[in-house]
Design a protein around this motif. Structure first.
Motif, short mmCIF file in Angstrom:
data_model
loop_
_atom_site.label_atom_id
_atom_site.label_comp_id
_atom_site.label_asym_id
_atom_site.label_seq_id
_atom_site.Cartn_x
_atom_site.Cartn_y
_atom_site.Cartn_z
N GLY A 10 0.81 -1.21 0.00
CA GLY A 10 0.00 0.00 0.00
C GLY A 10 0.84 1.26 0.00
O GLY A 10 1.80 1.41 -0.79
N GLU A 11 0.51 2.18 0.93
CA GLU A 11 1.20 3.49 0.99
C GLU A 11 2.55 3.41 1.69
O GLU A 11 3.26 4.41 1.76
CB GLU A 11 0.32 4.51 1.73
N TRP A 27 5.77 6.28 2.41
CA TRP A 27 6.17 6.68 3.77
C TRP A 27 7.64 6.34 4.04
O TRP A 27 8.37 7.14 4.60
CB TRP A 27 5.28 5.99 4.80
N LYS A 82 -0.73 10.29 9.66
CA LYS A 82 -1.45 9.35 8.80
C LYS A 82 -1.00 7.92 9.08
O LYS A 82 -1.82 6.99 9.17
CB LYS A 82 -1.19 9.72 7.34
N LEU A 83 0.34 7.74 9.24
CA LEU A 83 0.86 6.39 9.53
C LEU A 83 0.38 5.91 10.89
O LEU A 83 0.01 4.74 11.06
CB LEU A 83 2.39 6.42 9.45
N HIS A 87 -3.21 4.82 10.73
CA HIS A 87 -3.29 3.51 10.08
C HIS A 87 -2.87 2.40 11.04
O HIS A 87 -3.49 1.32 11.08
CB HIS A 87 -2.41 3.51 8.83
N TYR A 88 -1.83 2.68 11.82
CA TYR A 88 -1.35 1.67 12.78
C TYR A 88 -2.42 1.38 13.85
O TYR A 88 -2.68 0.21 14.17
CB TYR A 88 -0.04 2.16 13.45
N ARG A 110 -5.64 1.79 13.73
CA ARG A 110 -6.86 1.19 13.21
C ARG A 110 -6.65 -0.24 12.72
O ARG A 110 -7.52 -1.10 12.89
CB ARG A 110 -7.40 2.03 12.05
N VAL A 111 -5.50 -0.51 12.13
CA VAL A 111 -5.32 -1.77 11.42
C VAL A 111 -4.29 -2.70 12.06
O VAL A 111 -4.49 -3.92 12.13
CB VAL A 111 -4.94 -1.51 9.95
N TYR A 139 6.43 -0.48 11.70
CA TYR A 139 5.55 0.69 11.73
C TYR A 139 5.83 1.56 12.97
O TYR A 139 5.86 2.79 12.89
CB TYR A 139 4.08 0.25 11.71
#
Length: 818
Positions: A345-346, A350, A369-370, A373-374, A376-377, A390
């Motif tokens: 993905g992104e 990054w 943003k990172l 994402h961390y 949430r996922v 991450y």
């Protein structure tokens, strides 16, 4: 054997018994001749059929049996010992069981040490028995010859029993061990360059060379780390504290620590791969990527559950990325990301931004943003390597220690240092912000020594503190470990020379302390106390080496503003009594031979005067005299010599006596001063030479040279020898110093005794003299009595209380003369 042969043998045996009975040390043989013969035949038959090993056993039994040891039972007990059930290596545990792994490693290390000690002890015992047998071969050969032939006389003489305890020779002069001496040589080389005005050498390189010469990998790694961490460009500041806590400096420390940990891990992977070449299957283009790929062939030989986003050449993507980062190669990690970019993905964008950032930090928007994402996922992801990467890139979730991948202290430290933030980012939540002081507090105070098992692994705990820029705490801890104390001191010296050490303000402070007003995690090291504690061990036996260390204190002051170098040198000279070697000495011609101190100070007068004063305060007057003369202070030289001479003037001179030594010392000073025209303050100077003259007077008096002693006293004009001079002598008495006054009683008694002796000699010769001589003798008789009365009058007029019965004894002799 016929009867004549037995009779002759019986006669020899009785003669031998009569000779041995007189010697109490020899054992008494309680066997008759027949029993001796039978025992000899039995032993002969046994020894003739033995193998070489059995012969050695017989020899050992004979010798050890004479000492009260039963070698047969000892052998049985040794053979019955079995360490199979006690020292078996422990079974390896799974890689994921960290606690079990650590416990297993610890137990294996302990058992290996015990097993090695057991083998070494058995080897020493075997060598001891062999040496005993070799030493006793001569005795055994004589004994076997006697028992076999039956001709020679028994020889019961015993040779000295050898000792197999490692003998320690007489202790040498030096109290330094080999490590300390190796460091001392480098300190000497460093100071030589400094005092010669050359460019300052790198003290870290000099000390690191000691570790190389010792061939100790742990110490070599320690010095590699120290050199790496101190290679930081300091922010200019008047105070070390401001320079140390500057953001640029702290960022430099973290950057150097990460580089050290990454280089160390890359070396570890290379060693692991080279040690398992078949399993590693190393090949392809040389580089970090191929190295990590081969390393994972060993570390992750099979598929692991929970790995995400596919594989690259048979290994999980995130594992490859993590270990490339762990080796410090961002390009290799990017190579992996490019191969798996469609699954990531992104993350590629990054990571590209992270890689191009000079301080390894994403822009705030990208970082948020990172992190989002961390949270949430990935927070509960089953792939530990992905979560670790991450958290490392986004500097988030600082509470997660990532124990699945960071299973060693160095890995944990590397991960946390990567998460340290320096910018004042108010948008970050506390769970995503880790500052350097927070990490320092966590390691030093929250976890502490017990968590890292510092007693068992002191260098590991030292590394933890040092890599987090807690230099003072690291040195203070290592200094407490006696076997590593010398390393700690020299690390402190390197920090001090590089102006990286935060020092305590006073010598009385504890070795490690906090100062009010300093930032919370700042500690200060009592550098002066550290050096003095270290040199205390050897300053009395190795003063030259101690002086080299004290030279580092040349810019330090004590609470009174006095140079600590001067103070330490003073105490060193007094403690070691190496006055001549350290400070120099006077030659016979009055010139000064330089000492070791001349190398460190252009003008040595201040140092020598300081040491002289210290010696005087401690009552070491003779040493103080020599030092004051070195410092060209004649007033103090003569003042102290007067104090030393005064109590011994009236004593009888004897070889090697105090008086003889002090007299020779005073005469040497007087000769040098007269030769070079040196003089002290007038009253002190006159007292000194008067005391020397009084020594001459008493020497002549005690030697029985009455007339010479009288002439000396007459020239000195110290006491009246006529009624006309009494008042003048009483007036002059007020000008005499106490050193002269204290001897007045003895001077008066000796002078009166001289007059009385002359009077008795005159009376003894008076009966057989003609008329004219008779009148001359009568005049002399009258003169002697007049002189005696003058002494009595003088003794009564002077304003000084003399010792006890002085007046009574003077009067008694004067009466006997009348």
């Amino acid at each position: 054997m016929d009867g004549e042969g037995f009779g002759e043998l019986l006669q020899q045996a009785e003669q031998l018994a009569a000779e041995t009975e007189a010697i109490s040390e020899l054992p008494h043989v309680e066997r008759n001749l027949q029993e001796i013969q039978q025992a000899g035949e039995r032993l002969r038959s046994r020894t003739l059929t033995r193998t070489s090993q059995e012969t050695a056993d017989v020899k050992a039994s004979i010798l050890l049996g004479s000492r009260g040891l039963d070698i047969f039972h000892i052998s049985q007990r040794l053979e019955s010992l079995s360490a199979a059930t006690t020292f078996e290596p422990l079974e390896p545990v799974k890689d994921t069981d960290i606690q079990g792994f650590l416990k297993n490693e610890r137990d294996n290390a302990l058992l290996s040490a015990i097993e090695e000690s057991r083998r070494r002890l058995l080897s020493i015992n075997s060598e001891a028995v062999c040496l005993i047998i070799q030493q006793s071969d001569k005795i055994h050969r004589n004994l076997h010859t006697l028992l076999a032939a039956g001709e020679d006389a028994l020889d019961f003489s015993q040779e000295a029993e050898p000792s197999f305890v490692s003998e320690v020779g007489a202790p040498g002069r030096s109290a330094l061990d080999n490590v300390e001496m190796a460091y001392a040589r480098q300190i000497y080389a460093f100071n030589e360059k400094i005092v010669s005005g050359h460019l300052h050498p790198n003290l870290g390189d000099l000390c690191a060379s000691v570790a190389e010469s010792l061939d100790d990998k742990n110490v070599m790694d320690m010095w590699t780390m120290v050199k790496q961490m101190t290679d930081v460009l300091l922010v200019p500041a008047k105070e070390t504290l401001k320079s140390r806590i500057a953001v640029e400096t702290e960022m430099g420390f973290v950057r150097q620590a990460l580089q050290f940990l990454e280089n160390s891990y890359k070396t570890y992977t290379m060693v692991t791969v080279s040690g398992n070449l078949y399993q590693a299957q190393l090949g392809g283009v040389p580089g970090t990527y191929q190295l990590v790929h081969s390393f994972l062939n060993i570390k992750l030989p099979g598929p692991m559950p929970g790995m995400q986003d596919g594989e690259v050449e048979g290994h999980p993507v995130w594992a490859l990325v993590y270990y490339c980062l762990r080796c410090g190669d961002l390009s290799a990690a990017m190579q992996v990301v490019n191969r798996a970019q469609h699954q990531l993905g992104e993350f590629k964008n990054w990571f590209q931004e992270y890689m191009n950032s000079p301080d390894r930090r994403l822009a705030p928007t990208t970082e948020n943003k990172l992190r989002l994402h961390y949270r949430r996922v990935l927070r509960n992801s089953a792939d530990p390597y992905k979560r670790a990467v991450y958290c490392l890139i986004g500097k988030c979730d600082i509470a997660d220690n990532h124990g699945e991948v960071a299973d060693k202290t160095e890995d944990y430290l590397w991960l946390k240092l990567n998460q340290v933030c320096f910018e004042d980012d108010t948008s970050s939540s506390p769970q995503d912000r880790l500052t350097l002081p927070q990490l320092q507090k966590q390691l030093l105070e929250d976890y502490g020594e017990s968590h890292f098992a510092a007693n068992q692994q002191p260098l590991l705990y030292f590394q933890v503190l040092f890599l987090t820029a807690q230099f003072e705490a690291a040195v203070a801890f290592l200094f407490r470990v006696e076997r590593l104390r010398s390393h700690a001191v020299h690390v402190a010296l390197v920090l001090y020379e590089l102006r990286l050490l935060l020092k305590s303000s006073g010598q009385s402070a504890q070795l490690l302390s906090q100062v009010p007003g300093d930032p919370p995690m700042i500690r200060r090291l009592n550098f002066i106390r550290l050096l003095m504690l270290y040199t205390r061990k050897f300053e009395s036996t190795d003063p030259r080496e101690a002086l080299q260390y004290f030279y580092f204190l040349r810019n330090e002051k004590d609470s009174q503003g006095e140079s600590m170098f001067l103070r330490c040198v003073s105490e060193l000279v007094i403690e070691s009594r190496e006055f001549d070697m350290l400070l120099g000495r006077l030659e016979k011609d009055g010139s000064r031979k330089p000492g070791v101190i001349d190398k460190f100070a252009g003008d040595t007068t201040a140092i020598i005067s300081k040491v002289a004063l210290e010696a005087e305060n401690k009552g070491l007057f003779e040493e103080a005299v020599k030092l004051y003369e070195l410092a060209k202070n004649p007033d103090k030289v003569l003042e102290l010599m007067n104090k030393l001479l005064s109590p011994v003037i009236s004593q009888v001179s004897a070889p090697q006596s105090n008086k003889e030594r002090l007299k020779n010392m005073a005469l040497g000073i007087a000769e040098r001063y007269r030769t070079h025209g040196i003089a002290g303050e007038k009253s002190v100077d006159s007292t000194f030479y008067l005391l020397l003259d009084l020594i001459t007077f008493f020497d002549e008096y005690h030697a029985g040279h009455i007339d010479r002693a009288y002439d000396v006293m007459e020239r000195l004009k110290l006491v009246p020898l006529s009624q006309d001079s009494v008042e003048a002598r009483v007036a002059a008495f007020r000008n005499f110093s106490d050193e002269v006054r204290h001897n007045l009683s003895e001077v008066l008694l000796a002078t009166m005794n001289i007059l009385f002796t002359q009077y008795k000699r005159l009376k003894g010769a008076g009966a057989a003299t003609p008329g004219r001589l008779q009148r001359s003798m009568e005049d002399r008789d009258s003169e002697l009595r007049s002189q005696a009365r003058a002494l009595i009058t003088f003794a009564g007029m002077i304003p000084y209380r003399m010792a006890g019965d002085t007046n009574a004894r003077l009067v008694q002799m004067e009466v006997l003369m009348n």
